[in-house]
Design a protein around this motif. Structure first.
Motif, PDB file in Angstrom:
ATOM      1  N   SER A   1       0.809  -1.221   0.000  1.00  0.00           N
ATOM      2  CA  SER A   1       0.000   0.000   0.000  1.00  0.00           C
ATOM      3  C   SER A   1       0.838   1.265   0.000  1.00  0.00           C
ATOM      4  O   SER A   1       0.309   2.362  -0.232  1.00  0.00           O
ATOM      5  CB  SER A   1      -0.940   0.013   1.218  1.00  0.00           C
ATOM      6  OG  SER A   1      -0.196   0.007   2.430  1.00  0.00           O
TER       7      SER A   1
ATOM      8  N   GLU B   1       8.064   0.478   6.813  1.00  0.00           N
ATOM      9  CA  GLU B   1       6.750  -0.120   7.092  1.00  0.00           C
ATOM     10  C   GLU B   1       6.732  -1.594   6.712  1.00  0.00           C
ATOM     11  O   GLU B   1       5.940  -2.367   7.241  1.00  0.00           O
ATOM     12  CB  GLU B   1       5.645   0.606   6.327  1.00  0.00           C
ATOM     13  CG  GLU B   1       5.231   1.929   6.913  1.00  0.00           C
ATOM     14  CD  GLU B   1       4.000   2.503   6.229  1.00  0.00           C
ATOM     15  OE1 GLU B   1       3.119   1.712   5.828  1.00  0.00           O
ATOM     16  OE2 GLU B   1       3.921   3.731   6.093  1.00  0.00           O
TER      17      GLU B   1
ATOM     18  N   ASP C   1      -5.724  -1.848   3.903  1.00  0.00           N
ATOM     19  CA  ASP C   1      -6.362  -1.563   5.190  1.00  0.00           C
ATOM     20  C   ASP C   1      -7.763  -2.157   5.205  1.00  0.00           C
ATOM     21  O   ASP C   1      -8.371  -2.399   4.162  1.00  0.00           O
ATOM     22  CB  ASP C   1      -6.416  -0.052   5.442  1.00  0.00           C
ATOM     23  CG  ASP C   1      -7.257   0.668   4.401  1.00  0.00           C
ATOM     24  OD1 ASP C   1      -8.466   0.850   4.629  1.00  0.00           O
ATOM     25  OD2 ASP C   1      -6.706   1.035   3.342  1.00  0.00           O
TER      26      ASP C   1
ATOM     27  N   ALA D   1      -3.316 -10.046   9.613  1.00  0.00           N
ATOM     28  CA  ALA D   1      -3.052  -8.609   9.758  1.00  0.00           C
ATOM     29  C   ALA D   1      -1.702  -8.397  10.427  1.00  0.00           C
ATOM     30  O   ALA D   1      -1.444  -8.944  11.502  1.00  0.00           O
ATOM     31  CB  ALA D   1      -4.148  -7.935  10.571  1.00  0.00           C
TER      32      ALA D   1
ATOM     33  N   LYS E   1      -3.252  -2.839  15.662  1.00  0.00           N
ATOM     34  CA  LYS E   1      -3.913  -1.534  15.733  1.00  0.00           C
ATOM     35  C   LYS E   1      -3.697  -0.814  14.416  1.00  0.00           C
ATOM     36  O   LYS E   1      -2.637  -0.953  13.794  1.00  0.00           O
ATOM     37  CB  LYS E   1      -3.317  -0.668  16.847  1.00  0.00           C
ATOM     38  CG  LYS E   1      -3.718  -1.009  18.250  1.00  0.00           C
ATOM     39  CD  LYS E   1      -3.111   0.035  19.201  1.00  0.00           C
ATOM     40  CE  LYS E   1      -3.606  -0.153  20.633  1.00  0.00           C
ATOM     41  NZ  LYS E   1      -3.057   0.909  21.519  1.00  0.00           N
ATOM     42  N   ASN E   2      -4.686  -0.022  14.006  1.00  0.00           N
ATOM     43  CA  ASN E   2      -4.423   0.844  12.868  1.00  0.00           C
ATOM     44  C   ASN E   2      -3.549   2.007  13.332  1.00  0.00           C
ATOM     45  O   ASN E   2      -3.622   2.427  14.486  1.00  0.00           O
ATOM     46  CB  ASN E   2      -5.728   1.327  12.231  1.00  0.00           C
ATOM     47  CG  ASN E   2      -6.460   2.360  13.048  1.00  0.00           C
ATOM     48  OD1 ASN E   2      -6.091   3.534  13.072  1.00  0.00           O
ATOM     49  ND2 ASN E   2      -7.521   1.932  13.737  1.00  0.00           N
TER      50      ASN E   2
ATOM     51  N   ASN F   1      -7.607  10.258   3.098  1.00  0.00           N
ATOM     52  CA  ASN F   1      -7.940   9.908   4.482  1.00  0.00           C
ATOM     53  C   ASN F   1      -9.251  10.538   4.956  1.00  0.00           C
ATOM     54  O   ASN F   1      -9.622  10.386   6.124  1.00  0.00           O
ATOM     55  CB  ASN F   1      -6.808  10.339   5.421  1.00  0.00           C
ATOM     56  CG  ASN F   1      -5.594   9.438   5.305  1.00  0.00           C
ATOM     57  OD1 ASN F   1      -5.716   8.256   4.992  1.00  0.00           O
ATOM     58  ND2 ASN F   1      -4.412   9.990   5.530  1.00  0.00           N
TER      59      ASN F   1
ATOM     60  N   PHE G   1       0.258   9.028  10.571  1.00  0.00           N
ATOM     61  CA  PHE G   1       0.549   7.705  11.090  1.00  0.00           C
ATOM     62  C   PHE G   1       1.414   7.898  12.331  1.00  0.00           C
ATOM     63  O   PHE G   1       2.389   8.646  12.301  1.00  0.00           O
ATOM     64  CB  PHE G   1       1.311   6.862  10.066  1.00  0.00           C
ATOM     65  CG  PHE G   1       0.438   6.033   9.160  1.00  0.00           C
ATOM     66  CD1 PHE G   1      -0.888   6.364   8.955  1.00  0.00           C
ATOM     67  CD2 PHE G   1       0.959   4.934   8.504  1.00  0.00           C
ATOM     68  CE1 PHE G   1      -1.693   5.613   8.120  1.00  0.00           C
ATOM     69  CE2 PHE G   1       0.173   4.164   7.667  1.00  0.00           C
ATOM     70  CZ  PHE G   1      -1.161   4.492   7.475  1.00  0.00           C
TER      71      PHE G   1
ATOM     72  N   GLY H   1      -4.709  -3.167  10.862  1.00  0.00           N
ATOM     73  CA  GLY H   1      -4.040  -2.474   9.777  1.00  0.00           C
ATOM     74  C   GLY H   1      -3.058  -3.366   9.044  1.00  0.00           C
ATOM     75  O   GLY H   1      -2.663  -4.432   9.541  1.00  0.00           O
ATOM     76  N   HIS H   2      -2.649  -2.917   7.871  1.00  0.00           N
ATOM     77  CA  HIS H   2      -1.767  -3.702   7.003  1.00  0.00           C
ATOM     78  C   HIS H   2      -2.283  -5.131   6.900  1.00  0.00           C
ATOM     79  O   HIS H   2      -1.561  -6.098   7.162  1.00  0.00           O
ATOM     80  CB  HIS H   2      -0.343  -3.678   7.524  1.00  0.00           C
ATOM     81  CG  HIS H   2       0.443  -2.489   7.061  1.00  0.00           C
ATOM     82  ND1 HIS H   2       1.813  -2.432   7.078  1.00  0.00           N
ATOM     83  CD2 HIS H   2       0.053  -1.298   6.554  1.00  0.00           C
ATOM     84  CE1 HIS H   2       2.228  -1.268   6.612  1.00  0.00           C
ATOM     85  NE2 HIS H   2       1.174  -0.560   6.297  1.00  0.00           N
TER      86      HIS H   2
ATOM     87  N   THR I   1     -13.360  -4.338  14.458  1.00  0.00           N
ATOM     88  CA  THR I   1     -13.116  -3.862  13.099  1.00  0.00           C
ATOM     89  C   THR I   1     -14.423  -3.713  12.342  1.00  0.00           C
ATOM     90  O   THR I   1     -14.647  -2.707  11.644  1.00  0.00           O
ATOM     91  CB  THR I   1     -12.183  -4.832  12.358  1.00  0.00           C
ATOM     92  OG1 THR I   1     -10.924  -4.899  13.052  1.00  0.00           O
ATOM     93  CG2 THR I   1     -11.944  -4.381  10.926  1.00  0.00           C
TER      94      THR I   1
END
Length: 356
Positions: A53, A59, A104, A124, A128-129, A159, A200, A229-230, A319
């Motif tokens: 992403s 990351e 995401d 995932a 956490k996001n 966003n 972020f 997240g991810h 979620t």
């Protein structure tokens, strides 16, 4: 009721510098620390395309390590192509130009709810996001969602949906804040053009902290909008027809992220010096980001018990609730299939103990 904000100081940057000093030792110890599991030694699983992403920075520490250490090859792949973003990865999955996408949960939920897209999340990276409202500690110092009211909040176009969901989750109407269009650079926050900025916690916030600017972070995950997240997203068809390939990929991912958690500096160094060498990344900042990522987002009490990439039933429901707050009517079964990860850990229980 919102949780207290996360306030970080320059200690993170200092700690990162100490980690940097140990890179030589970490490199020497890497082979001994690496997981020995090779579930598909004799398999020929061909090539795999993985859409990321975001750009090839820290990351993706786990992926960079898995590639460098040969975990993908050990799992049976001829090659794994890590395709940098930015991209939501949804179009690539649906057009068969990517076998796996890291994206995401909101993007997956939107595609499933609005387009009946045949997609599932099979794991995932982040428990956490990473979304936060970053503000200056000696400025607006936004510590609760309610303190955004009447403030200028910098929001990137991409966003806006997640920010709208964050407002809705905290019963704040969009008219109660001044939304200022911005890009991803934190300069408008530093320059006083905005009071808060969608960021972020492991990126813009860390960048400012390394520069000696104290930041107050209001994490979405701790203030009404928790979601993973991810996420690892694939098509329903691939789950049915390429199950063993996907499981082998998950094994290599767990191995890569086991190393990334144990030594965040290793992934940062790979990003700065090799994979993202043309991006102008700064090693100190990348190490600080990778360290914060590992400590704040990748690991949790549940991963300590169940293993990396797992998503508990409770976190799945959180979620889904966040997706519903965002306007996407889905159920957990519509977007999650954790059966492959369950099989991976049943077949290779030694992978659960990533802490070392």
């Amino acid at each position: 009721m919102p949780f207290a904000p996360l306030r970080r100081t320059r200690g993170l940057a200092v700690g990162a510098a100490l980690v940097a000093a140990s890179l030589g030792l970490a490199a020497c110890a890497g082979d001994a620390a690496s997981t020995e599991t090779s579930p598909a030694e004799s398999a020929d699983l061909g090539d795999l395309s993985v859409q990321l992403s975001w750009i090839l920075n820290e990351e993706w520490s786990g992926e960079l390590i898995a590639d460098t250490e040969g975990y993908y090859v050990d799992a049976g792949f001829s090659s794994v192509n890590l395709i940098p973003g930015p991209s939501s990865g949804i179009a690539e999955l649906l057009s068969d130009t990517a076998d796996v996408s890291f994206t995401d949960a909101l993007s997956v939920g939107a595609a499933v709810a609005n387009e009946s897209a045949p997609l599932k999340v099979i794991g995932a990276t982040f428990q956490k996001n990473p979304f936060t409202i970053a503000s200056l500690a000696d400025g607006a110092d936004i510590t609760t969602p309610e303190q955004m009211i009447g403030k200028r909040i910098g929001v990137q176009d991409s966003n806006r949906p997640v920010f709208d969901a964050f407002l809705a989750a905290n019963d704040i109407d969009a008219s109660e804040v001044e939304i200022v269009p911005v890009q991803y650079d934190p300069a408008p926050l530093v320059n006083g053009e905005v009071d808060g900025l969608i960021a972020f916690v492991t990126s813009q916030s860390v960048t400012l902290e390394v520069q000696g600017i104290e930041v107050t972070d209001l994490l979405f995950a701790d203030n009404g909008l928790p979601f993973v997240g991810h996420v690892v997203a694939v098509t329903d068809e691939s789950i049915a027809s390429d199950r063993e390939r996907l499981k082998a990929f998950l094994v290599a991912e767990i191995q890569g992220w086991t190393d990334a958690v144990a030594d965040p500096a290793a992934g940062a160094e790979l990003a700065v010096e090799e994979y993202g060498a043309d991006l102008g990344l700064e090693l100190e900042t990348s190490i600080a980001s990778a360290t914060a990522q590992a400590e704040l987002l990748v690991v949790s009490d549940e991963t300590a018990e169940n293993g990396l990439f797992t998503i508990s039933d409770d976190l799945q429901q959180q979620t889904v609730a966040s997706l519903i707050n965002s306007g996407f009517d889905v159920a957990a079964a519509d977007i999650f299939d954790l059966s492959l990860l369950d099989e991976v850990y049943a077949e290779h229980p030694e992978l659960i103990a990533y802490e070392r």
